[in-house]
Design a protein around this motif. Structure first.
Motif, PDB file in Angstrom:
ATOM      1  N   SER A   1       0.881  -1.105  -0.083  1.00 52.26           N
ATOM      2  CA  SER A   1      -0.068   0.060  -0.082  1.00 52.26           C
ATOM      3  C   SER A   1       0.997   1.333   0.004  1.00 52.26           C
ATOM      4  CB  SER A   1      -0.884   0.270   1.096  1.00 52.26           C
ATOM      5  OG  SER A   1      -0.747   1.213   1.942  1.00 52.26           O
ATOM      6  N   ILE A   2       0.435   2.286  -0.572  1.00 57.81           N
ATOM      7  CA  ILE A   2       1.020   3.739  -0.342  1.00 57.81           C
ATOM      8  C   ILE A   2       0.253   4.434   0.716  1.00 57.81           C
ATOM      9  CG2 ILE A   2       2.037   3.725  -2.785  1.00 57.81           C
ATOM     10  CD1 ILE A   2      -0.268   5.449  -3.597  1.00 57.81           C
ATOM     11  N   ARG A   3      -0.539   4.066   1.338  1.00 58.60           N
ATOM     12  CA  ARG A   3      -1.244   4.684   2.268  1.00 58.60           C
ATOM     13  C   ARG A   3      -0.258   5.432   3.319  1.00 58.60           C
ATOM     14  NH1 ARG A   3      -6.469   1.799   3.957  1.00 58.60           N
ATOM     15  NH2 ARG A   3      -7.090   2.236   1.877  1.00 58.60           N
ATOM     16  N   PRO A   4       0.881   4.895   3.830  1.00 64.81           N
ATOM     17  CA  PRO A   4       1.564   5.918   4.551  1.00 64.81           C
ATOM     18  C   PRO A   4       2.163   6.971   4.088  1.00 64.81           C
ATOM     19  CG  PRO A   4       2.458   3.421   4.524  1.00 64.81           C
ATOM     20  CD  PRO A   4       1.387   3.424   3.468  1.00 64.81           C
ATOM     21  N   LEU A   5       2.403   6.967   2.646  1.00 64.83           N
ATOM     22  CA  LEU A   5       2.560   8.087   1.910  1.00 64.83           C
ATOM     23  C   LEU A   5       1.479   9.081   1.852  1.00 64.83           C
ATOM     24  CD1 LEU A   5       4.433   7.152  -1.216  1.00 64.83           C
ATOM     25  CD2 LEU A   5       5.549   8.289   0.762  1.00 64.83           C
ATOM     26  N   ARG A   6       0.320   8.628   2.121  1.00 63.21           N
ATOM     27  CA  ARG A   6      -0.869   9.684   1.706  1.00 63.21           C
ATOM     28  C   ARG A   6      -1.091  10.314   3.078  1.00 63.21           C
ATOM     29  NH1 ARG A   6      -4.810   7.164  -1.600  1.00 63.21           N
ATOM     30  NH2 ARG A   6      -3.164   7.694  -3.209  1.00 63.21           N
ATOM     31  N   ILE A   7      -0.843   9.279   4.243  1.00 59.64           N
ATOM     32  CA  ILE A   7      -1.208   9.634   5.505  1.00 59.64           C
ATOM     33  C   ILE A   7      -0.036  11.134   5.921  1.00 59.64           C
ATOM     34  CG2 ILE A   7      -0.848   9.118   7.975  1.00 59.64           C
ATOM     35  CD1 ILE A   7      -1.815   6.346   7.320  1.00 59.64           C
ATOM     36  N   SER A   8       1.125  10.701   5.338  1.00 56.24           N
ATOM     37  CA  SER A   8       2.098  11.907   5.841  1.00 56.24           C
ATOM     38  C   SER A   8       1.796  13.204   4.948  1.00 56.24           C
ATOM     39  CB  SER A   8       3.522  11.422   5.450  1.00 56.24           C
ATOM     40  OG  SER A   8       3.666  11.386   4.047  1.00 56.24           O
ATOM     41  N   SER A   9       1.216  13.051   3.757  1.00 57.38           N
ATOM     42  CA  SER A   9       0.695  14.083   3.045  1.00 57.38           C
ATOM     43  C   SER A   9      -0.533  14.921   3.706  1.00 57.38           C
ATOM     44  CB  SER A   9       0.221  13.787   1.704  1.00 57.38           C
ATOM     45  OG  SER A   9       1.034  13.027   0.757  1.00 57.38           O
ATOM     46  N   ILE A  10      -1.379  14.309   4.148  1.00 56.41           N
ATOM     47  CA  ILE A  10      -2.582  14.742   5.043  1.00 56.41           C
ATOM     48  C   ILE A  10      -2.146  15.486   6.136  1.00 56.41           C
ATOM     49  CG2 ILE A  10      -4.569  14.186   6.221  1.00 56.41           C
ATOM     50  CD1 ILE A  10      -5.132  11.890   4.239  1.00 56.41           C
ATOM     51  N   PHE A  11      -1.134  14.739   6.915  1.00 57.59           N
ATOM     52  CA  PHE A  11      -0.647  15.346   8.012  1.00 57.59           C
ATOM     53  C   PHE A  11      -0.020  16.534   7.849  1.00 57.59           C
ATOM     54  CE2 PHE A  11       2.114  15.115  11.798  1.00 57.59           C
ATOM     55  CZ  PHE A  11       1.118  14.771  12.858  1.00 57.59           C
ATOM     56  N   GLY A  12       0.859  16.511   6.674  1.00 62.10           N
ATOM     57  CA  GLY A  12       1.863  17.693   6.275  1.00 62.10           C
ATOM     58  C   GLY A  12       0.739  18.889   5.856  1.00 62.10           C
ATOM     59  N   ALA A  13      -0.468  18.416   5.271  1.00 58.76           N
ATOM     60  CA  ALA A  13      -1.381  19.680   4.937  1.00 58.76           C
ATOM     61  C   ALA A  13      -2.043  20.284   6.130  1.00 58.76           C
ATOM     62  CB  ALA A  13      -2.366  18.950   3.899  1.00 58.76           C
ATOM     63  N   VAL A  14      -2.535  19.505   6.906  1.00 58.99           N
ATOM     64  CA  VAL A  14      -3.000  19.672   8.509  1.00 58.99           C
ATOM     65  C   VAL A  14      -2.253  20.535   8.999  1.00 58.99           C
ATOM     66  CG1 VAL A  14      -3.969  19.075  10.557  1.00 58.99           C
ATOM     67  CG2 VAL A  14      -4.465  17.610   8.490  1.00 58.99           C
ATOM     68  N   ILE A  15      -0.969  20.396   9.380  1.00 63.08           N
ATOM     69  CA  ILE A  15       0.114  21.247   9.877  1.00 63.08           C
ATOM     70  C   ILE A  15       0.258  22.522   9.223  1.00 63.08           C
ATOM     71  CG2 ILE A  15       2.413  21.509  10.564  1.00 63.08           C
ATOM     72  CD1 ILE A  15       2.622  18.570  11.404  1.00 63.08           C
ATOM     73  N   ALA A  16       0.331  22.583   8.004  1.00 59.60           N
ATOM     74  CA  ALA A  16       0.351  23.537   7.302  1.00 59.60           C
ATOM     75  C   ALA A  16      -0.877  24.761   7.390  1.00 59.60           C
ATOM     76  CB  ALA A  16       0.447  23.636   5.852  1.00 59.60           C
ATOM     77  N   ILE A  17      -1.859  24.167   7.461  1.00 60.73           N
ATOM     78  CA  ILE A  17      -3.374  24.719   7.915  1.00 60.73           C
ATOM     79  C   ILE A  17      -2.877  25.397   9.040  1.00 60.73           C
ATOM     80  CG2 ILE A  17      -5.836  24.954   8.060  1.00 60.73           C
ATOM     81  CD1 ILE A  17      -5.641  22.578   5.768  1.00 60.73           C
ATOM     82  N   LEU A  18      -2.850  24.740  10.131  1.00 56.18           N
ATOM     83  CA  LEU A  18      -2.572  25.118  11.499  1.00 56.18           C
ATOM     84  C   LEU A  18      -1.720  26.450  11.649  1.00 56.18           C
ATOM     85  CD1 LEU A  18      -3.026  21.834  13.549  1.00 56.18           C
ATOM     86  CD2 LEU A  18      -4.947  23.826  13.259  1.00 56.18           C
ATOM     87  N   SER A  19      -0.398  25.830  10.948  1.00 56.45           N
ATOM     88  CA  SER A  19       0.570  27.038  11.129  1.00 56.45           C
ATOM     89  C   SER A  19       0.198  28.098  10.516  1.00 56.45           C
ATOM     90  CB  SER A  19       1.908  26.593  10.666  1.00 56.45           C
ATOM     91  OG  SER A  19       1.716  25.360   9.761  1.00 56.45           O
ATOM     92  N   PHE A  20      -0.654  28.176   9.586  1.00 51.64           N
ATOM     93  CA  PHE A  20      -1.127  29.475   8.829  1.00 51.64           C
ATOM     94  C   PHE A  20      -1.820  30.154   9.855  1.00 51.64           C
ATOM     95  CE2 PHE A  20      -4.491  31.878   6.414  1.00 51.64           C
ATOM     96  CZ  PHE A  20      -3.776  32.549   5.786  1.00 51.64           C
ATOM     97  N   PHE A  21      -2.642  29.655  10.359  1.00 51.30           N
ATOM     98  CA  PHE A  21      -3.770  30.517  11.340  1.00 51.30           C
ATOM     99  C   PHE A  21      -2.670  30.972  12.386  1.00 51.30           C
ATOM    100  CE2 PHE A  21      -7.016  27.726   9.445  1.00 51.30           C
ATOM    101  CZ  PHE A  21      -7.956  28.984   8.846  1.00 51.30           C
ATOM    102  N   TYR A  22      -1.841  30.038  13.136  1.00 53.27           N
ATOM    103  CA  TYR A  22      -1.153  30.409  14.257  1.00 53.27           C
ATOM    104  C   TYR A  22      -0.277  31.725  13.797  1.00 53.27           C
ATOM    105  CZ  TYR A  22       2.101  29.957  17.974  1.00 53.27           C
ATOM    106  OH  TYR A  22       2.988  29.984  19.078  1.00 53.27           O
ATOM    107  N   GLY A  23       0.257  31.511  12.511  1.00 55.58           N
ATOM    108  CA  GLY A  23       1.265  32.751  12.043  1.00 55.58           C
ATOM    109  C   GLY A  23       0.307  34.155  12.306  1.00 55.58           C
ATOM    110  N   SER A  24      -0.780  34.085  11.444  1.00 51.71           N
ATOM    111  CA  SER A  24      -1.629  35.197  11.264  1.00 51.71           C
ATOM    112  C   SER A  24      -1.922  35.639  12.592  1.00 51.71           C
ATOM    113  CB  SER A  24      -2.904  34.574  10.646  1.00 51.71           C
ATOM    114  OG  SER A  24      -2.734  34.091   9.599  1.00 51.71           O
ATOM    115  N   TRP A  25      -2.224  34.951  13.575  1.00 50.79           N
ATOM    116  CA  TRP A  25      -2.418  35.297  14.910  1.00 50.79           C
ATOM    117  C   TRP A  25      -1.337  35.931  15.579  1.00 50.79           C
ATOM    118  CZ3 TRP A  25      -4.681  36.992  18.817  1.00 50.79           C
ATOM    119  CH2 TRP A  25      -4.309  36.907  20.235  1.00 50.79           C
TER     120      TRP A  25
END
Ligand code: UDP
Ligand code: MG
Length: 332
Positions: free
Chosen positions: A223-247
């Protein structure tokens, strides 16, 4: 024509091989089938080769394929499958952990039309707690991440019909996670339960390192699911840091710039660094796999065959795509 071929991978089993052989032959004699035993000598260097040679010289139903070095159990089984030309094939270990009596049950199911009959361990009590917990965890992860349904507590001990063997033969990948390959082919699969016993002699060739490799192989080759999980994880962190940075920017603009938060900065950097290394390692794992497959080396090399009667002498050793190319070349 052989009805039933029994494939036995052998690597340094000189202490158990003869007892195994006798027990196996007793069972095969009761089946009323034309049988053949095919030992695959996986580069043994403890005298097993001499024992096998002697067995083959005494009985024409015994064949031995000698590989040029130790290629691993998976490669040895693959060699056995490549050479057999029988209506059904049984795969079993030579260390007496797989009771030969089970073959009787296997054959019953096979005669009723089942393509794959596998043996399932009823207990794992002889293994250490660590190994048991590790294996539970491994199966959890494997079942979650892979797309085929890989049964738990199942080894290579199984019977396969001719068409199931032909299907497995087409899978020529180098990283051979056999449980996965056997599950991938589909067909009607039935299981028979058995009690697991300790090795009769010698020791298992599986250390902790090999088991971890095996687990990683299992997950990444199915499976390539581990790769997909890390992409999703990266995206979630990027979104959170965007809000944190704006704050942080708004806070600095509105309230001025108080003493910056060094500890939180450190935590974020270390956390992200760790995640990045993990994701890189994961990508590397898949690239390494691609590298291994792209070389298209054969899975094993045969040194010698004893009693080749009834065996496929020119098995499909090369990559199927290469065969296709060659065939197209001929016709065109
Ligand atoms: N084996 C092999 N090549 C190897 C390691 C093992 O052909 O590199 C054979 C071994 O002789 C035995 C079977 O595979 O018949 C199972 O090996 P082992 O008992 O070490 O594995 P376990 O039962 O612990 O899974
Ligand atoms: Mg064993």
């Amino acid at each position: 024509m052989t009805d039933l071929a029994v494939i036995v991978p052998v690597y340094d089993e000189v202490q158990s091989i003869e007892q195994f052989h006798n027990e196996l032959l007793t069972v095969l004699g009761t089946l009323g089938l034309v049988w053949r035993v095919l030992y695959v000598d996986d580069g043994s260097c403890d005298g097993s080769s001499d024992v096998l040679e002697r067995l083959a010289s005494l009985d024409g139903h015994i064949s031995v394929i000698e590989l040029s070095r130790n290629f691993g159990k998976e490669a040895a089984i693959t060699a056995g499958l490549d050479f057999t030309d029988s209506d059904a094939v049984v795969i079993m270990d030579a260390d007496l952990q797989h009771p030969p009596e089970m073959i009787v049950e296997f054959v019953k199911h096979w005669r009723n039309g089942t393509d794959v009959v596998f043996a399932r361990r009823r207990n794992r009590y002889i293994e250490s707690v660590l190994k048991r917990v590790g294996s539970r965890l491994f199966y959890k992860i494997l079942r979650y991440s892979s797309d085929v349904d890989i049964p738990e507590d199942v080894g290579d001990f199984r019977l396969m019909s001719r068409r199931a063997v032909e299907a497995v033969r087409k899978l020529r990948e180098r990283h051979r996670f056999m449980k996965g390959l056997f599950a991938w082919i589909g067909f009607e699969q039935k299981y028979v339960e058995y009690d697991c016993v300790s090795r009769s002699a010698g020791h298992s060739k599986w250390g902790l390192g090999q088991l971890m490799n095996f687990a990683l192989d299992g997950v990444t080759s199915f499976s390539i699911r581990p790769l997909r999980i890390s992409s999703i994880f990266g995206a979630v962190i990027a979104i959170l840091s965007f809000f944190y940075g704006s704050w942080i920017i708004i806070k600095t603009l509105v309230f001025g710039d108080p003493v910056p938060g060094f500890p939180s900065l450190m935590v974020v950097i270390l956390f992200l660094g760790g995640i990045q290394l993990l994701a890189l390692g994961l990508i590397g794992e898949y690239i390494g796999r691609t590298f291994g497959e792209s070389k298209r080396r054969p899975i094993y090399v045969v040194k010698d065959i004893k009693n080749p009667a009834d065996l496929l002498i020119e098995p499909q050793l090369s990559h199927p795509n290469q065969n296709d190319a060659a065939r197209e070349g001929q016709s065109g």
